[in-house]
Design a protein around this motif. Structure first.
Motif, PDB file in Angstrom:
ATOM      1  N   GLY A 382       0.846  -1.182   0.000  1.00  0.00           N
ATOM      2  CA  GLY A 382       0.000   0.000   0.000  1.00  0.00           C
ATOM      3  C   GLY A 382       0.882   1.232   0.000  1.00  0.00           C
ATOM      4  O   GLY A 382       2.116   1.151  -0.015  1.00  0.00           O
ATOM      5  N   SER A 383       0.225   2.384   0.019  1.00  0.00           N
ATOM      6  CA  SER A 383       0.990   3.627  -0.003  1.00  0.00           C
ATOM      7  C   SER A 383       0.904   4.402   1.295  1.00  0.00           C
ATOM      8  O   SER A 383       1.607   5.394   1.460  1.00  0.00           O
ATOM      9  N   THR A 384       0.058   3.986   2.236  1.00  0.00           N
ATOM     10  CA  THR A 384      -0.111   4.704   3.498  1.00  0.00           C
ATOM     11  C   THR A 384       0.050   3.747   4.663  1.00  0.00           C
ATOM     12  O   THR A 384      -0.155   2.525   4.537  1.00  0.00           O
ATOM     13  N   ASP A 385       0.412   4.315   5.812  1.00  0.00           N
ATOM     14  CA  ASP A 385       0.544   3.563   7.074  1.00  0.00           C
ATOM     15  C   ASP A 385       1.467   2.366   6.917  1.00  0.00           C
ATOM     16  O   ASP A 385       1.199   1.275   7.443  1.00  0.00           O
ATOM     17  N   LEU A 386       2.556   2.555   6.198  1.00  0.00           N
ATOM     18  CA  LEU A 386       3.532   1.482   6.033  1.00  0.00           C
ATOM     19  C   LEU A 386       4.427   1.411   7.254  1.00  0.00           C
ATOM     20  O   LEU A 386       4.856   2.438   7.795  1.00  0.00           O
ATOM     21  N   THR A 387       4.735   0.200   7.687  1.00  0.00           N
ATOM     22  CA  THR A 387       5.685   0.010   8.783  1.00  0.00           C
ATOM     23  C   THR A 387       7.023  -0.508   8.265  1.00  0.00           C
ATOM     24  O   THR A 387       8.043  -0.343   8.954  1.00  0.00           O
ATOM     25  N   ASP A 388       7.006  -1.130   7.082  1.00  0.00           N
ATOM     26  CA  ASP A 388       8.269  -1.559   6.467  1.00  0.00           C
ATOM     27  C   ASP A 388       8.876  -0.393   5.683  1.00  0.00           C
ATOM     28  O   ASP A 388       8.186   0.568   5.321  1.00  0.00           O
ATOM     29  N   THR A 389      10.159  -0.522   5.370  1.00  0.00           N
ATOM     30  CA  THR A 389      10.873   0.562   4.682  1.00  0.00           C
ATOM     31  C   THR A 389      11.069   0.241   3.199  1.00  0.00           C
ATOM     32  O   THR A 389      12.106   0.540   2.628  1.00  0.00           O
ATOM     33  N   SER A 390      10.087  -0.394   2.589  1.00  0.00           N
ATOM     34  CA  SER A 390      10.136  -0.644   1.146  1.00  0.00           C
ATOM     35  C   SER A 390       8.733  -0.842   0.634  1.00  0.00           C
ATOM     36  O   SER A 390       7.821  -1.193   1.389  1.00  0.00           O
ATOM     37  N   VAL A 391       8.570  -0.609  -0.698  1.00  0.00           N
ATOM     38  CA  VAL A 391       7.279  -0.777  -1.319  1.00  0.00           C
ATOM     39  C   VAL A 391       7.500  -1.109  -2.794  1.00  0.00           C
ATOM     40  O   VAL A 391       8.464  -0.634  -3.420  1.00  0.00           O
ATOM     41  N   LEU A 392       6.644  -1.950  -3.359  1.00  0.00           N
ATOM     42  CA  LEU A 392       6.696  -2.311  -4.769  1.00  0.00           C
ATOM     43  C   LEU A 392       5.705  -1.437  -5.529  1.00  0.00           C
ATOM     44  O   LEU A 392       4.519  -1.403  -5.195  1.00  0.00           O
ATOM     45  N   VAL A 393       6.218  -0.721  -6.560  1.00  0.00           N
ATOM     46  CA  VAL A 393       5.382   0.162  -7.374  1.00  0.00           C
ATOM     47  C   VAL A 393       5.265  -0.445  -8.768  1.00  0.00           C
ATOM     48  O   VAL A 393       6.270  -0.835  -9.365  1.00  0.00           O
ATOM     49  N   SER A 394       4.041  -0.525  -9.277  1.00  0.00           N
ATOM     50  CA  SER A 394       3.827  -1.138 -10.592  1.00  0.00           C
ATOM     51  C   SER A 394       2.946  -0.244 -11.448  1.00  0.00           C
ATOM     52  O   SER A 394       2.440   0.788 -11.000  1.00  0.00           O
ATOM     53  N   GLN A 395       2.754  -0.665 -12.735  1.00  0.00           N
ATOM     54  CA  GLN A 395       1.972   0.050 -13.746  1.00  0.00           C
ATOM     55  C   GLN A 395       2.604   1.404 -14.107  1.00  0.00           C
ATOM     56  O   GLN A 395       1.908   2.389 -14.365  1.00  0.00           O
ATOM     57  N   LEU A 396       3.919   1.437 -14.084  1.00  0.00           N
ATOM     58  CA  LEU A 396       4.618   2.654 -14.503  1.00  0.00           C
ATOM     59  C   LEU A 396       4.806   2.648 -16.022  1.00  0.00           C
ATOM     60  O   LEU A 396       4.991   1.593 -16.641  1.00  0.00           O
ATOM     61  N   GLU A 397       4.795   3.823 -16.634  1.00  0.00           N
ATOM     62  CA  GLU A 397       4.965   3.950 -18.069  1.00  0.00           C
ATOM     63  C   GLU A 397       6.406   4.342 -18.383  1.00  0.00           C
ATOM     64  O   GLU A 397       7.048   5.051 -17.592  1.00  0.00           O
ATOM     65  N   PRO A 398       6.906   3.897 -19.521  1.00  0.00           N
ATOM     66  CA  PRO A 398       8.293   4.249 -19.869  1.00  0.00           C
ATOM     67  C   PRO A 398       8.410   5.708 -20.292  1.00  0.00           C
ATOM     68  O   PRO A 398       7.439   6.323 -20.744  1.00  0.00           O
ATOM     69  N   SER A 399       9.613   6.222 -20.116  1.00  0.00           N
ATOM     70  CA  SER A 399       9.969   7.568 -20.566  1.00  0.00           C
ATOM     71  C   SER A 399       9.121   8.652 -19.923  1.00  0.00           C
ATOM     72  O   SER A 399       8.911   9.720 -20.509  1.00  0.00           O
ATOM     73  N   VAL A 400       8.564   8.355 -18.761  1.00  0.00           N
ATOM     74  CA  VAL A 400       7.811   9.345 -17.994  1.00  0.00           C
ATOM     75  C   VAL A 400       8.578   9.615 -16.713  1.00  0.00           C
ATOM     76  O   VAL A 400       9.028   8.672 -16.037  1.00  0.00           O
ATOM     77  N   ASN A 401       8.742  10.883 -16.346  1.00  0.00           N
ATOM     78  CA  ASN A 401       9.429  11.234 -15.119  1.00  0.00           C
ATOM     79  C   ASN A 401       8.458  11.126 -13.937  1.00  0.00           C
ATOM     80  O   ASN A 401       7.408  11.783 -13.927  1.00  0.00           O
ATOM     81  N   TYR A 402       8.819  10.285 -13.004  1.00  0.00           N
ATOM     82  CA  TYR A 402       8.017  10.107 -11.784  1.00  0.00           C
ATOM     83  C   TYR A 402       8.796  10.675 -10.592  1.00  0.00           C
ATOM     84  O   TYR A 402       9.989  10.385 -10.439  1.00  0.00           O
ATOM     85  N   THR A 403       8.107  11.443  -9.778  1.00  0.00           N
ATOM     86  CA  THR A 403       8.709  11.926  -8.530  1.00  0.00           C
ATOM     87  C   THR A 403       7.997  11.254  -7.367  1.00  0.00           C
ATOM     88  O   THR A 403       6.786  11.441  -7.156  1.00  0.00           O
ATOM     89  N   PHE A 404       8.727  10.433  -6.628  1.00  0.00           N
ATOM     90  CA  PHE A 404       8.180   9.734  -5.459  1.00  0.00           C
ATOM     91  C   PHE A 404       8.644  10.443  -4.185  1.00  0.00           C
ATOM     92  O   PHE A 404       9.829  10.805  -4.074  1.00  0.00           O
ATOM     93  N   SER A 405       7.721  10.617  -3.245  1.00  0.00           N
ATOM     94  CA  SER A 405       8.042  11.221  -1.959  1.00  0.00           C
ATOM     95  C   SER A 405       7.659  10.253  -0.853  1.00  0.00           C
ATOM     96  O   SER A 405       6.595   9.619  -0.914  1.00  0.00           O
ATOM     97  N   VAL A 406       8.509  10.133   0.141  1.00  0.00           N
ATOM     98  CA  VAL A 406       8.244   9.275   1.309  1.00  0.00           C
ATOM     99  C   VAL A 406       8.248  10.164   2.551  1.00  0.00           C
ATOM    100  O   VAL A 406       9.238  10.865   2.808  1.00  0.00           O
TER     101      VAL A 406
END
Length: 979
Positions: A382-406
């Motif tokens: 999930g994207s909220t209330d995580l207790t672990d320090t990792s997450v798997l992100v899927s359904q990303l498109e190529p050649s698109v700039n993604y900015t992830f914030s934690v």
């Protein structure tokens, strides 16, 4: 006279050297002869030749005493000395009379021993007025005969002290009198007092000065008041003994929040200290990161930049905000398309808290700016209330700039606008070319085609270039010299019309970029328009539907065969056909005995949910258990509606074994989930006061509920309650669990009259053997509810629970009557072994009573099982007509339901005694007002007469009528064993 004169001098010398000092803190003196410095004014009768008064000066004070010595006079002396009127306190019904006197030994008088006595008598008479000099001996009652412990001898005279109690004083005052019957006695001190318990403060409760109780009230209960700034849930009580001692304090006052006990008062907490709640605890020093508190503080405020979470205890220090996560990194997942793994390290500064969670956000960025990804990407877990320090992100498109914030958050982050945020920007690039992998014909007609296609992976922009032309002699390619049509599409499907009938067309498709430049390989295909050609797409759909339908039919057949086999394996012989619904198949879950764990706390943690004590509010004591009090309370869990609960507490001073035994019941309840089993909400184990929190059942125990509503419920309602209990017991038996203490007192009823099995203190797990027995090593068992084999051999099975359920059925249909009435346990066992069974309760349906008798089969293998019982009760409820046939009722047998004769079998002496014996004493006034004052009149009454005097409830009307019927029967004293 020489005896008398000699005696007076000696008595005075003794008196001078003997002064009594009273315990002022426990006694209130009403009369003290030795302290009087004036004429006593006591009445002498007869006035002459009886008691005489003497006086002497001691240390400048005049003292008086009385003596009599007529040992030389003829026998039959009757000399009286009466005190003045002694007023008493209204509550002093019992006073003490202390006498100090000397009696001469009759052997010391020559020739007078034949008429001489060595005792005298003490009398008392209470009165509302002072009668002055009027004196009548018959107004006095004798209190005691006074004799010296050791007879005094001439030259060795010894003072005697005797104390007697005068009881049952009820008027404004009283007199004491002393009767001489021929002794030589000197009475020089009479002290009359009553004992008091002095005003005191115990456990912060103030109790007033109280007169000690009388002979019929050895302990006088006294109510107290909490001292200032102290409170108590219940009014504090204490008892005053006849000896003026305070004993057995009940209830305890505790200082309010902000105050702590200092001796017998509650003082406000000093600056820098606090106390958050009502308790007996001392004030605590302000914790870390808080400001110094003022005097009498309930809590210490946090310093600037520090906060408390709503779930934090006031004793916890304030926490800071966490810093941002560090080492944020993104890694592409090998052999996947559009997936990355994000990882990070915890903040360097957690703010002093351990409840960190992480929240991940995503933005898509291009030259025009950034917009939220919203649901275009997926996160696991999930994207909220995580207790672990990792997450798997899927359904990303190529050649698109993604900015992830934690963002790192803790329980206090909500109180600040500051954000502990770390960000990273990434984009996906693929080395493998994008391909159009398939192209298919979905529909076609004589002049149109519908096409669709798929690609090897998701493209940056879902745009496609489709080209088509007729297949002719120009070749089979789309060269520059040919004519073709070009379509730019946003979807991977298209419908093309206005085509030539029965003509072959060539199609070519490829993914393109924003500027329509190719980004994928080309897919070419040939399709023909024709009305007669088979529709390939529809054929595929029909074929798939046929295959799916056949598979579903096969599954249904297999399930029905399995169910049939299971029903066959459970078929039993009996008066009712056993019916098994799918819910009655044995569950996969099996009960686990918490006692099998080496560490009992393991079972508690495994099967229960921990509740923070701040979420539990105790409101009122509703009972007391083996380990402590039971409260009605409220469970307040953040995010949930307030819930009424029952709270079992563990009394102070418990041992570790008692704590484990207390929590073991929670370990048992935590394994059950059924609407007819009491629900465990959770436990409190990680704090000083352990608690078990269960759902709250508004109507309490079933036996009391039935007694309070005797005759107010129909047979259908009662059978419905039994059906619920049997469903709960079926669930327990399916889990291989034996209750061992099934009784109406252990069934709870909620506001909807729904019954739930509770109290698992005696319960044990079934052993893994064909008999499914449990052998106890000792301990008490409830005889009236227990099967014969369990009593004799301590073999407990689900069959023994069925026997107990039969007794519960009887309790329910008899509206809470005690099974086997007033028979002793020994008589009950003897009667059962002699094949006696409880008779049918009044108005009990015959079908229900027959089920009871089946449950009471001596051979346990012949008893129905709980699935059978549930099925039978279901059938009765579905056919109300089956409950109209009433079982035979024999008043000669049911004469003890309850008894309609005296305890010795003799006729009743009064109407009130008879009504009390059948628990209908509330109608005594009705009978009296109607003029029915003798048992002869009672025996003449009919049902209409009973109704006319005000008995309206059907159950009460029948109980009284059946009792009269039993009294009329000449064999009403027939023993219950004669059935």
């Amino acid at each position: 006279m020489e005896y008398r004169g000699f005696k007076c001098i000696l008595f005075f010398n003794i008196f001078i050297n003997s002064i009594f000092i009273s315990e002022q803190n426990k006694e209130e003196v009403l009369l003290d002869m030795s302290a009087s410095g004036s004429e006593l004014g006591w009445l002498k009768w007869p006035d002459e030749d009886g008691w005489e008064m003497a006086q002497t000066v001691v240390n400048g004070s005049l003292h008086y005493n009385y003596f009599v010595c007529n040992v030389e006079s003829p026998a039959g002396q009757d000399n009286w000395l009466r005190t003045t009127f002694i007023q008493r306190q209204p509550t002093a019904t019992r006073v003490f009379v202390e006498l100090r006197f000397v009696v001469r030994d009759c052997n010391s008088f020559n020739g007078a021993s034949l008429t001489c006595k060595e005792t005298f008598n003490l009398y008392a008479s209470d009165s509302d007025v002072d009668i002055g000099t009027s004196f009548r001996k018959n107004h006095f009652r004798k209190v005691a005969t006074i004799a010296p412990d050791e007879i005094s001898r001439v030259g060795e005279l010894k003072i005697n002290t005797e104390t007697r109690v005068v009881e049952n004083l009820s008027r404004k005052g009283f007199y004491l009198a002393f009767q001489d019957i021929g002794a030589c006695v000197a009475l020089y001190s009479v002290r009359v007092y009553y004992k008091i318990c002095p005003a005191t403060i115990k456990s912060l409760a103030a109790f007033p000065e109280t007169v000690a109780g009388g002979d019929k009230q050895n302990l006088r209960k006294v109510a107290g008041e909490c001292v200032e700034n102290a409170v108590s849930e219940d009014q504090p009580l204490i008892y005053c003994t006849v000896d003026g001692e305070w004993v057995v304090p009940v209830g305890q006052c505790q200082c309010r929040a902000g105050y702590a006990a200092a001796g017998d008062v509650c003082q406000g907490c000093q600056p820098g200290f606090f106390k958050a709640d009502v308790s007996s605890e001392a004030c605590q020093q302000c914790p870390a990161n808080t400001q110094p508190s003022e005097a009498g503080a309930l809590i210490c405020p946090c310093q600037d930049g520090y906060y408390r979470a709503p779930t934090d205890l006031p004793s916890a220090g304030c926490s800071g905000l966490p810093s941002e996560p560090v080492d944020l990194a993104v890694t592409t997942v090998p052999s996947t398309v559009g997936k990355v793994t994000m990882s990070w390290s915890p903040p360097e500064d957690a703010g002093g808290r351990s409840d960190l969670t992480y929240h991940v956000t995503c933005e898509r960025c291009d030259d025009s700016g950034c917009v939220p990804c919203e649901d275009r990407v997926r996160y696991e877990p999930g994207s909220t209330d995580l207790t672990d320090t990792s997450v798997l992100v899927s359904q990303l498109e190529p050649s698109v700039n993604y900015t992830f914030s934690v963002e790192a958050r803790s329980g206090v982050s909500q109180f600040s606008n500051q954000r502990a945020l770390s960000s990273i920007t990434t984009s996906l690039h693929y080395t493998d070319p994008l391909k159009v992998t398939t192209m298919q014909l979905d529909e076609r007609s004589s002049n149109s085609l519908s096409l669709s296609w798929t690609v090897s992976r998701k493209a940056a922009h879902n745009r496609y270039q489709l080209m088509y032309r007729k297949k002719d002699g120009e070749g089979e390619t789309f060269s520059s010299g040919t004519t073709y049509t070009v379509l730019i599409l946003e979807n991977n499907w298209v419908q093309i019309g206005e085509l030539a009938p029965a003509t072959a067309y060539l199609f070519r498709v490829q993914a393109v970029n924003v500027d329509n430049s190719p980004v994928s390989d080309i897919m070419e295909h040939e399709f023909t328009t024709t009305a007669e050609a088979p529709n390939q797409g529809n054929t595929s759909v029909i074929l798939g539907a046929a295959v799916g339908g056949g598979a579903m039919l096969l599954i249904v057949v297999v399930v029905l065969l399995i169910r049939k086999r299971r029903r066959g394996s459970h078929t039993r012989q009996g008066p009712e056909d056993t019916y098994f619904s799918p819910e009655q198949l044995k569950p996969l879950k099996t009960y686990v005995d918490p006692h099998t764990y080496e560490d009992p706390n393991t079972a508690v943690h495994k099967f229960t949910k921990e509740i923070h004590p701040s979420h539990v509010t105790k409101q009122k004591v509703i009972g007391a258990g083996e380990f402590g009090e039971v409260y009605r309370g409220i469970l307040k869990v953040p995010g949930r509606k307030d819930l009424a609960v029952a709270v079992k507490t563990l009394k102070p001073g418990y041992s570790e074994k008692q704590r484990q035994d207390f929590l073991s019941e929670a370990s048992i309840m935590g394994q059950f989930t059924h609407q007819n089993i009491i629900r465990l909400e959770g436990v409190v184990t990680k704090f000083k006061h352990a608690m078990i929190v269960t759902e709250y059942m508004e109507n309490g125990a079933l036996d009391k509920y039935l007694k309070d509503h005797d005759g107010e419920m129909s047979s259908t309602q009662l059978v419905g309650m039994l059906r619920g209990i049997s469903a709960g017991m079926k669930y327990l038996s399916d889990m291989s669990y034996v209750h061992r203490d099934l009784a109406a007192r252990n069934i709870l009823v909620n506001c909807n009259m729904e019954c739930k099995v509770s109290d698992f203190g005696l319960s044990r797990v079934l052993e893994d053997d064909p008999e499914g027995t449990y052998t106890t090593s000792g301990g008490k068992i409830p005889i009236r509810w227990t099967a014969p084999e369990a009593i004799a051999y301590r073999k407990f099975t689900s069959a023994s629970d069925v026997w107990s359920f039969g007794i519960v059925m009887w309790e329910v249909m008899a509206f809470g009557e005690r099974p086997y009435w007033d028979m002793s346990n020994h008589e009950v066992m003897k009667a059962i072994n002699e094949a006696f069974r409880l008779p049918a309760p009044m108005d009990c349906p015959s079908a229900v009573y027959q089920l009871m008798l089946q449950c009471w089969q001596h051979d346990r293998s012949k008893r129905p099982r709980f699935p059978d019982i549930v099925s039978i009760l279901d059938k009765l409820l579905k056919s109300p007509e089956s409950l109209k046939a009433i079982a035979d009722f024999d008043p000669r047998v049911s004469i003890r339901l309850p008894s309609t004769s005296g305890s010795d079998g003799s006729p009743f002496r009064s109407v009130s005694e008879w009504l009390e014996s059948i628990k209908m004493s509330q109608y005594s006034e009705n009978f009296s007002c109607a003029g029915v004052v003798s048992m002869e009149q009672v025996l003449q009454m009919k049902s209409e007469d009973i109704r006319n005097i005000g008995v309206r409830l059907p159950g009460h009307l029948k109980r009284i009528a059946y009792s009269i019927l039993g009294l009329k029967d000449q064999t009403s004293t027939l023993s219950v064993f004669a059935v």
